[in-house]
Design an enzyme around this catalytic site. Sequence first.
Site, PDB file in Angstrom:
ATOM      1  N   GLY A 132       0.777  -1.243   0.000  1.00 22.84           N
ATOM      2  CA  GLY A 132       0.000   0.000   0.000  1.00 22.84           C
ATOM      3  C   GLY A 132       0.803   1.284   0.000  1.00 22.84           C
ATOM      4  CB  SER A 133       4.330   2.221  -0.659  1.00 22.04           C
ATOM      5  OG  SER A 133       4.600   1.823  -1.975  1.00 22.04           O
ATOM      6  CG  ASN A 134       2.231   3.211  -5.748  1.00 21.44           C
ATOM      7  OD1 ASN A 134       2.641   4.250  -6.262  1.00 21.44           O
ATOM      8  ND2 ASN A 134       2.876   2.057  -5.830  1.00 21.44           N
ATOM      9  NE  ARG A 193     -10.008 -13.702 -14.391  1.00 19.32           N
ATOM     10  CZ  ARG A 193      -8.822 -13.437 -13.845  1.00 19.32           C
ATOM     11  NH1 ARG A 193      -8.568 -12.247 -13.363  1.00 19.32           N
ATOM     12  NH2 ARG A 193      -7.893 -14.352 -13.776  1.00 19.32           N
ATOM     13  CG  LEU A 236      -9.407  -5.707 -12.693  1.00 19.74           C
ATOM     14  CD1 LEU A 236      -9.248  -4.221 -12.453  1.00 19.74           C
ATOM     15  CD2 LEU A 236     -10.463  -6.301 -11.765  1.00 19.74           C
ATOM     16  CG  ASN A 293      -2.222  -1.135 -13.349  1.00 21.12           C
ATOM     17  OD1 ASN A 293      -2.232  -1.342 -12.130  1.00 21.12           O
ATOM     18  ND2 ASN A 293      -1.481  -1.846 -14.174  1.00 21.12           N
ATOM     19  CG  HIS A 335       3.766  -2.394 -14.989  1.00 20.93           C
ATOM     20  ND1 HIS A 335       3.460  -3.615 -14.408  1.00 20.93           N
ATOM     21  CD2 HIS A 335       4.851  -2.607 -15.769  1.00 20.93           C
ATOM     22  CE1 HIS A 335       4.321  -4.512 -14.826  1.00 20.93           C
ATOM     23  NE2 HIS A 335       5.180  -3.931 -15.650  1.00 20.93           N
ATOM     24  CG  ASP A 381       0.854  -4.715 -16.623  1.00 14.72           C
ATOM     25  OD1 ASP A 381       0.071  -4.157 -15.834  1.00 14.72           O
ATOM     26  OD2 ASP A 381       1.603  -5.645 -16.285  1.00 14.72           O
ATOM     27  CD  GLU A 402       5.855   1.905  -8.490  1.00 14.02           C
ATOM     28  OE1 GLU A 402       4.721   1.711  -8.005  1.00 14.02           O
ATOM     29  OE2 GLU A 402       6.678   0.983  -8.627  1.00 14.02           O
TER      30      GLU A 402
HETATM   31  C1  GRF Z   1       4.154  -1.263  -7.191  1.00 16.47           C
HETATM   32  O1  GRF Z   1       5.478  -1.484  -7.604  1.00 16.47           O
HETATM   33  C2  GRF Z   1       3.242  -1.083  -8.371  1.00 16.47           C
HETATM   34  O2  GRF Z   1       3.852  -0.454  -9.457  1.00 16.47           O
HETATM   35  C3  GRF Z   1       2.903  -2.512  -8.725  1.00 16.47           C
HETATM   36  O3  GRF Z   1       2.766  -3.161  -7.483  1.00 16.47           O
HETATM   37  C4  GRF Z   1       3.552  -2.490  -6.500  1.00 16.47           C
HETATM   38  C5  GRF Z   1       2.636  -2.109  -5.379  1.00 16.47           C
HETATM   39  O4  GRF Z   1       3.319  -1.557  -4.294  1.00 16.47           O
HETATM   40  N1  GRF Z   1       1.711  -2.574  -9.544  1.00 16.47           N
HETATM   41  P1  GRF Z   1       2.524  -0.849  -3.117  1.00 16.47           P
HETATM   42  O5  GRF Z   1       1.524  -1.876  -2.592  1.00 16.47           O
HETATM   43  O6  GRF Z   1       1.821   0.347  -3.683  1.00 16.47           O
HETATM   44  O7  GRF Z   1       3.550  -0.487  -2.113  1.00 16.47           O
END
Ligand code: GRF
Length: 205
Positions: free
Chosen positions: A17-19, A66, A94, A108, A110, A146, A175
């Site tokens: 969850g860092s993003n 799914r 998805l 998304n 990536h 992607d 990111e």
């Molecule tokens: C990130 O590197 C993102 O680009 C990829 O999964 C990772 C998620 O990291 N899709 P976080 O959970 O947001 O820390």
Amino acid sequence: MENEPVPLIAVLISGRGSNLRALVEAKLPARIAIVVSNRAGAAGLEIARDAGIETRVIPHGAFASREDFERALVEALREKGVTLVCLAGFMRRLSPVFCDAFPRAILNIHPSLLPAFPGLHAQQQAIDYGVRISGVTVHLGTPELDAGPIVLQAAVPVAPDDTAETLGARILIEEHRLFPEAVRRILAGGWRVEGRRIVWLGGSR
Ligand code: GRF
């Protein structure tokens, strides 16, 4: 004069969850109305709770297919009136069931310069291939893995002694900058999709 209602965002996660944290801490012209995880133990859920954001766990394994899982996701997001979905480390592909419910409204992130190195372990793929530059891509989410139209990219040099971890850590810094920026630009409007490309009205950005 009445205030304009702010757009409501959902963030879908599966892990750290860092993003999500970067989106929470960014001054977005929007409100994160719900965070959904397909994994009960996702650390990101704690980040959301600490920020006072509603969370839901919708475990994909609890559904027969799914499509059934995605219908439950769509329902949860519709209940909240969400108009933009951010996939922030959400580790499920998805199908059209979900993507058609939020057309051109899924983002998304990536950890590579797409179309290079889609799928899992993008940082290790970049190192194994021997590229000198990798990076990060924010793109519109589509059923193809992607592969949706690209919103923003940033380059990150690969050092000769990089491991997936050290490269990944430097990509992650980008990111956290790029995802909120992409959300801002998409919410600001003034763009359309032409084939594979996002065309920014009033010039390239
Ligand atoms: C990130 O590197 C993102 O680009 C990829 O999964 C990772 C998620 O990291 N899709 P976080 O959970 O947001 O820390």
